[in-house]
Write a protein that holds these residues in place. Sequence first.
Motif, mmCIF file in Angstrom:
data_model
loop_
_atom_site.group_PDB
_atom_site.id
_atom_site.type_symbol
_atom_site.label_atom_id
_atom_site.label_comp_id
_atom_site.label_asym_id
_atom_site.label_seq_id
_atom_site.Cartn_x
_atom_site.Cartn_y
_atom_site.Cartn_z
ATOM 1 N N PRO A 87 0.806 -1.218 0.000
ATOM 2 C CA PRO A 87 0.000 0.000 0.000
ATOM 3 C C PRO A 87 0.846 1.278 0.000
ATOM 4 C CG PRO A 87 0.231 -0.808 2.221
ATOM 5 C CD PRO A 87 1.038 -1.729 1.350
ATOM 6 N N THR A 88 0.213 2.398 -0.345
ATOM 7 C CA THR A 88 0.895 3.688 -0.298
ATOM 8 C C THR A 88 -0.030 4.766 0.262
ATOM 9 O OG1 THR A 88 2.341 5.152 -1.562
ATOM 10 C CG2 THR A 88 0.335 4.468 -2.650
ATOM 11 N N LEU A 89 0.591 5.749 0.905
ATOM 12 C CA LEU A 89 -0.177 6.796 1.600
ATOM 13 C C LEU A 89 -1.107 7.552 0.661
ATOM 14 C CD1 LEU A 89 -0.776 8.567 4.101
ATOM 15 C CD2 LEU A 89 1.259 9.907 3.530
ATOM 16 N N ALA A 90 -0.638 7.820 -0.564
ATOM 17 C CA ALA A 90 -1.426 8.663 -1.483
ATOM 18 C C ALA A 90 -2.862 8.144 -1.628
ATOM 19 C CB ALA A 90 -0.746 8.710 -2.848
ATOM 20 N N HIS A 91 -3.015 6.808 -1.630
ATOM 21 C CA HIS A 91 -4.349 6.231 -1.824
ATOM 22 C C HIS A 91 -5.165 6.239 -0.525
ATOM 23 C CE1 HIS A 91 -2.144 3.923 -5.203
ATOM 24 N NE2 HIS A 91 -2.636 5.053 -5.647
ATOM 25 N N HIS A 92 -4.567 6.706 0.549
ATOM 26 C CA HIS A 92 -5.275 6.725 1.840
ATOM 27 C C HIS A 92 -5.548 8.138 2.329
ATOM 28 C CE1 HIS A 92 -3.731 2.628 1.586
ATOM 29 N NE2 HIS A 92 -4.716 2.306 2.394
ATOM 30 N N ILE A 93 -5.170 9.150 1.513
ATOM 31 C CA ILE A 93 -5.484 10.541 1.875
ATOM 32 C C ILE A 93 -6.037 11.303 0.670
ATOM 33 C CG2 ILE A 93 -3.898 10.806 3.840
ATOM 34 C CD1 ILE A 93 -1.865 12.105 1.898
ATOM 35 N N ALA A 94 -6.377 10.581 -0.404
ATOM 36 C CA ALA A 94 -6.855 11.243 -1.627
ATOM 37 C C ALA A 94 -8.217 11.894 -1.383
ATOM 38 C CB ALA A 94 -6.956 10.229 -2.766
ATOM 39 N N ASP A 95 -8.995 11.285 -0.509
ATOM 40 C CA ASP A 95 -10.302 11.826 -0.149
ATOM 41 C C ASP A 95 -10.091 12.851 0.979
ATOM 42 O OD1 ASP A 95 -13.395 11.175 -0.021
ATOM 43 O OD2 ASP A 95 -12.647 11.340 2.026
ATOM 44 N N ARG A 96 -10.664 14.058 0.813
ATOM 45 C CA ARG A 96 -10.406 15.163 1.768
ATOM 46 C C ARG A 96 -10.807 14.788 3.197
ATOM 47 N NH1 ARG A 96 -7.471 19.676 2.616
ATOM 48 N NH2 ARG A 96 -8.506 21.013 4.101
ATOM 49 N N GLU A 97 -11.946 14.106 3.323
ATOM 50 C CA GLU A 97 -12.421 13.718 4.659
ATOM 51 C C GLU A 97 -11.427 12.753 5.329
ATOM 52 O OE1 GLU A 97 -16.515 11.804 6.150
ATOM 53 O OE2 GLU A 97 -16.648 13.008 4.333
ATOM 54 N N GLU A 98 -10.919 11.827 4.525
ATOM 55 C CA GLU A 98 -9.967 10.844 5.056
ATOM 56 C C GLU A 98 -8.659 11.537 5.457
ATOM 57 O OE1 GLU A 98 -9.504 7.501 2.431
ATOM 58 O OE2 GLU A 98 -8.527 6.286 3.967
ATOM 59 N N LEU A 99 -8.207 12.485 4.629
ATOM 60 C CA LEU A 99 -6.996 13.256 4.957
ATOM 61 C C LEU A 99 -7.173 13.967 6.300
ATOM 62 C CD1 LEU A 99 -4.291 14.753 4.329
ATOM 63 C CD2 LEU A 99 -5.656 16.434 3.058
ATOM 64 N N LEU A 100 -8.311 14.642 6.474
ATOM 65 C CA LEU A 100 -8.522 15.404 7.709
ATOM 66 C C LEU A 100 -8.597 14.470 8.916
ATOM 67 C CD1 LEU A 100 -11.045 18.099 6.409
ATOM 68 C CD2 LEU A 100 -8.622 18.410 6.933
ATOM 69 N N TRP A 101 -9.205 13.307 8.735
ATOM 70 C CA TRP A 101 -9.298 12.311 9.824
ATOM 71 C C TRP A 101 -7.897 11.863 10.237
ATOM 72 C CZ3 TRP A 101 -9.334 6.578 8.628
ATOM 73 C CH2 TRP A 101 -9.386 5.810 9.810
ATOM 74 N N ARG A 102 -7.079 11.496 9.259
ATOM 75 C CA ARG A 102 -5.746 10.966 9.606
ATOM 76 C C ARG A 102 -4.855 12.066 10.201
ATOM 77 N NH1 ARG A 102 -6.131 5.878 7.910
ATOM 78 N NH2 ARG A 102 -7.096 5.442 5.886
ATOM 79 N N ALA A 103 -4.909 13.270 9.613
ATOM 80 C CA ALA A 103 -4.067 14.355 10.129
ATOM 81 C C ALA A 103 -4.480 14.704 11.559
ATOM 82 C CB ALA A 103 -4.175 15.581 9.221
ATOM 83 N N ALA A 104 -5.794 14.744 11.823
ATOM 84 C CA ALA A 104 -6.267 15.069 13.174
ATOM 85 C C ALA A 104 -5.797 14.004 14.168
ATOM 86 C CB ALA A 104 -7.794 15.177 13.181
ATOM 87 N N ALA A 105 -5.837 12.743 13.757
ATOM 88 C CA ALA A 105 -5.408 11.662 14.654
ATOM 89 C C ALA A 105 -3.923 11.796 14.975
ATOM 90 C CB ALA A 105 -5.688 10.306 13.997
ATOM 91 N N VAL A 106 -3.133 12.178 13.983
ATOM 92 C CA VAL A 106 -1.688 12.322 14.173
ATOM 93 C C VAL A 106 -1.395 13.512 15.104
ATOM 94 C CG1 VAL A 106 0.411 13.029 12.935
ATOM 95 C CG2 VAL A 106 -0.997 11.162 12.049
ATOM 96 N N PHE A 107 -2.026 14.640 14.832
ATOM 97 C CA PHE A 107 -1.788 15.822 15.671
ATOM 98 C C PHE A 107 -2.245 15.562 17.112
ATOM 99 C CE2 PHE A 107 -2.201 18.623 11.638
ATOM 100 C CZ PHE A 107 -0.830 18.530 11.410
ATOM 101 N N GLU A 108 -3.382 14.889 17.256
ATOM 102 C CA GLU A 108 -3.891 14.617 18.605
ATOM 103 C C GLU A 108 -2.950 13.681 19.368
ATOM 104 O OE1 GLU A 108 -8.280 13.905 19.344
ATOM 105 O OE2 GLU A 108 -7.432 11.986 19.972
ATOM 106 N N ALA A 109 -2.427 12.681 18.669
ATOM 107 C CA ALA A 109 -1.507 11.734 19.326
ATOM 108 C C ALA A 109 -0.273 12.459 19.861
ATOM 109 C CB ALA A 109 -1.099 10.636 18.344
#
Length: 334
Positions: A268-290
């Motif tokens: 797998p690659t990251l690009a295919h897991h953040i291409a959708d804006r909602e998914e990008l915001l979910w993952r970025a928020a999880a990272v910043f919160e951690a």
Amino acid sequence: MTDARALRVTRPGGPEVLAVERVEVPSPGPGQVRVRVQACGINFIDVYQREGIYPVPTPFTPGVEGAGIVEAVGPDTDAPAVGTRVAQAMTLGFAAELALAPAAVLVPVPDEITSEQAAAAMLQGMTAHFLTTSTYAVQPGDAVLVHAAAGGVGQWLVQLCVAAGATVIATAGSPEKLAIARSLGASHTIDYTAYERPEQLAAAVREATGGTGVAVAYDGVGRSTFDASLASLRRRGLVVLFGGASGQVPPLDLQRLNAAGSVFVTRPTLAHHIADREELLWRAAAVFEAIALGRVRMQIGATYPLEEAAAAYRVLQGRQSTGKLVFQTAPASA
Ligand SMILES: NC(=O)c1ccc[n+]([C@@H]2O[C@H](COP(=O)([O-])OP(=O)(O)OC[C@H]3O[C@@H](n4cnc5c(N)ncnc54)[C@H](OP(=O)(O)O)[C@@H]3O)[C@@H](O)[C@H]2O)c1
């Protein structure tokens, strides 16, 4: 149009093809934003792009991860206002003082996260997030193998797997790196450079699981570890091949998946897991919160000015780095 210092890959090759030059940066067009970059993450993908393994026409400005301040917004663009601090992963050109990016890839950076932290976390943090939530949702009690566990992605993987209740078996190439993996919660650590044959490394991993094998092997090392990863799985386990720091894995005979216990392999690659804006915001928020809540300790191993890029990549490629390497993109006098 304005001009700015940028790191340039002048032709495909080793670190010696890198040079800092002044380049013209156009005004942002529709849908685009110009960012004054404050920090740029250094990643293994930069090496693949520079060497031509992932082809990019030269000359180009590398750097697929960065954070900075919105300086100009293109026409008809639904973008963060000028002055907003933003970060991105997977858009090329951030090893520079100024970068153009599509507004859609930028996420606002919360006040409690520094730009250096954001630039260090976006790519590796979101990668570890998708690998542990979407590629394979790590379960309490799972035995999980993480290779290069003291590296950038590796440190995130160890901590996210431990937080999910898994037992982590970590590999790395030196006693110091193994100690880092242990300090982050790995239960078993293995110096994989001590084993000549894949079966020997796999036997050590299996022993740490009481003979069963691991549910999932996270393998960003590639050529030198893949066979051991496959042989370390429990029945119907999964190898997640997410990179090739030691080189690319040669073509695979699918019958080996049968022989290894009806196992699975994915790349797998990251690009295919953040291409959708909602998914990008979910993952970025999880990272910043951690990071903000201290659930993940992020080690910034070293910071470099753009002028020392060749040295930085020699450290990364020479297996001398721990944690994350970052460029400070402003001139030393700024
Ligand atoms: N698929 C994706 O979307 C995605 C996203 C981000 C990163 N990645 C991949 O994740 C992997 C790790 O990236 P990273 O930026 O976090 O790097 P890193 O893990 O900080 O550095 C690479 C590490 O790999 C290990 N390694 C083993 N054999 C090596 C060799 N022959 N040459 C160089 N290193 C070797 C070294 O650790 P030891 O000394 O402990 O062996 C080295 O420190 C890379 O393969 C990268 O391409 C994939």
